[in-house]
Design an enzyme around this catalytic site. Sequence first.
Site, PDB file in Angstrom:
ATOM      1  N   LYS A  13      50.352  14.137   7.278  1.00 13.21           N
ATOM      2  CA  LYS A  13      49.115  13.669   7.935  1.00 13.21           C
ATOM      3  C   LYS A  13      49.449  12.653   9.025  1.00 13.21           C
ATOM      4  O   LYS A  13      48.989  12.765  10.161  1.00 13.21           O
ATOM      5  CB  LYS A  13      48.154  13.030   6.911  1.00 13.21           C
ATOM      6  CG  LYS A  13      47.723  13.947   5.787  1.00 13.21           C
ATOM      7  CD  LYS A  13      46.758  13.271   4.836  1.00 13.21           C
ATOM      8  CE  LYS A  13      47.331  12.110   4.042  1.00 13.21           C
ATOM      9  NZ  LYS A  13      48.410  12.487   3.073  1.00 13.21           N
ATOM     10  N   ARG A  88      38.688  10.552   0.755  1.00 14.33           N
ATOM     11  CA  ARG A  88      39.563  10.992  -0.314  1.00 14.33           C
ATOM     12  C   ARG A  88      38.808  11.249  -1.609  1.00 14.33           C
ATOM     13  O   ARG A  88      39.420  11.573  -2.623  1.00 14.33           O
ATOM     14  CB  ARG A  88      40.554   9.863  -0.600  1.00 14.33           C
ATOM     15  CG  ARG A  88      41.949  10.112  -0.106  1.00 14.33           C
ATOM     16  CD  ARG A  88      42.665   8.802  -0.378  1.00 14.33           C
ATOM     17  NE  ARG A  88      44.042   8.994  -0.617  1.00 14.33           N
ATOM     18  CZ  ARG A  88      44.980   8.801   0.322  1.00 14.33           C
ATOM     19  NH1 ARG A  88      44.663   8.493   1.543  1.00 14.33           N
ATOM     20  NH2 ARG A  88      46.231   8.933  -0.005  1.00 14.33           N
ATOM     21  N   ARG A 127      61.552   9.470   3.233  1.00 15.62           N
ATOM     22  CA  ARG A 127      60.825   8.890   4.373  1.00 15.62           C
ATOM     23  C   ARG A 127      61.282   7.463   4.660  1.00 15.62           C
ATOM     24  O   ARG A 127      61.491   6.666   3.747  1.00 15.62           O
ATOM     25  CB  ARG A 127      59.320   8.869   4.070  1.00 15.62           C
ATOM     26  CG  ARG A 127      58.564   8.055   5.123  1.00 15.62           C
ATOM     27  CD  ARG A 127      57.081   8.227   5.065  1.00 15.62           C
ATOM     28  NE  ARG A 127      56.540   7.912   3.749  1.00 15.62           N
ATOM     29  CZ  ARG A 127      55.307   8.213   3.385  1.00 15.62           C
ATOM     30  NH1 ARG A 127      54.501   8.845   4.209  1.00 15.62           N
ATOM     31  NH2 ARG A 127      54.880   7.899   2.187  1.00 15.62           N
ATOM     32  N   ARG A 160      58.645   2.758   1.784  1.00 16.77           N
ATOM     33  CA  ARG A 160      57.382   2.295   1.202  1.00 16.77           C
ATOM     34  C   ARG A 160      57.520   2.052  -0.301  1.00 16.77           C
ATOM     35  O   ARG A 160      58.196   2.793  -0.994  1.00 16.77           O
ATOM     36  CB  ARG A 160      56.286   3.330   1.462  1.00 16.77           C
ATOM     37  CG  ARG A 160      55.447   2.975   2.669  1.00 16.77           C
ATOM     38  CD  ARG A 160      54.543   4.079   3.107  1.00 16.77           C
ATOM     39  NE  ARG A 160      53.651   4.597   2.073  1.00 16.77           N
ATOM     40  CZ  ARG A 160      52.715   5.518   2.318  1.00 16.77           C
ATOM     41  NH1 ARG A 160      52.560   6.002   3.543  1.00 16.77           N
ATOM     42  NH2 ARG A 160      51.941   5.955   1.354  1.00 16.77           N
ATOM     43  N   ARG A 171      50.476   9.832  -7.463  1.00 17.34           N
ATOM     44  CA  ARG A 171      49.696  10.069  -6.239  1.00 17.34           C
ATOM     45  C   ARG A 171      49.330  11.542  -6.134  1.00 17.34           C
ATOM     46  O   ARG A 171      48.229  11.882  -5.704  1.00 17.34           O
ATOM     47  CB  ARG A 171      50.491   9.613  -5.007  1.00 17.34           C
ATOM     48  CG  ARG A 171      50.559   8.087  -4.880  1.00 17.34           C
ATOM     49  CD  ARG A 171      51.714   7.620  -4.020  1.00 17.34           C
ATOM     50  NE  ARG A 171      51.620   8.073  -2.647  1.00 17.34           N
ATOM     51  CZ  ARG A 171      52.667   8.133  -1.815  1.00 17.34           C
ATOM     52  NH1 ARG A 171      53.873   7.776  -2.226  1.00 17.34           N
ATOM     53  NH2 ARG A 171      52.494   8.539  -0.589  1.00 17.34           N
TER      54      ARG A 171
END
Length: 214
Positions: A13, A88, A127, A160, A171
């Site tokens: 996203k 969401r 990431r 993160r 998640r």
Amino acid sequence: MRMILVGPPGAGKGTQAKRITERLGIPQISTGDMFRAAVKDGTEMGLKAKEYMDKGALIPDEVVIGVVKERLSKPDCAKGFILDGFPRTLAQASALDNLLKEIGTAIDHVVVIDVPDDDLVRRLSGRRTCRNCGFMYHIEFNPPKKPGICDRCGGELYQRDDDKEETIRNRLKTYHAQTEPIVEFYSSKGLVRKIDGTGSMEEVEKAIEKEIGA
Ligand code: AP5
Ligand code: MG
Ligand code: ZN
């Protein structure tokens, strides 16, 4: 252009929102980025938000809706925006509907990026994000030229807090249980454009361009 990017954690996203922002000149509104900024600033809202984020759970609807409402009222949103990670929940989707109705506008496209759960864990564990400009890398799929340093601005790359395997699994569960139902909500309005998110970043970008015609 007013569009929503929906997809599980790691679907791309943020990566795609940044590309569309550069192409169309409309702002990316990422609720995740906004809450991470609040955590960094140590505000009261940030401290509360962190508890939910670290568990891989959703921040309460009323808090998120308030933040988005304020953001959408800023002048840079007048010509359009890309919502990344909001709504969401069904409650957030209907609050957004009402908000846009009040100002006499509506969503044009809901782009749903689909990637299987197993690929997502790999994407998220690799990431790295620039502390300074927010640009995203992947140690395997899109590595920076120098490890740990942003190609664009020389900033420091970090991982993160919620990109630990256990939190990633939570998640994903949260996404399937609480967020996926909004796809049906927008399908019934004829707004959903489904994208296969497993190709390269360029392939996904092209597929989105084709679906939204811009
Ligand atoms: P948020 O920040 O929105 O996180 P998320 O939805 O879990 O999604 P991510 O940002 O992790 O993934 P992404 O889809 O942006 O993927 P990216 O482009 O980075 O939310 C975090 C938390 O905040 C939530 O858990 C919740 O607690 C709270 N929150 C936020 N919004 C909320 C709301 N509305 N309501 C309640 N709570 C809320 O890509 C991932 C990696 O893959 C990168 O390394 C990238 O380089 C790589 N990659 C991207 N595309 C490709 C590709 N095509 N091929 C290979 N690698 C790729
Ligand atoms: Mg993101
Ligand atoms: Zn940078």
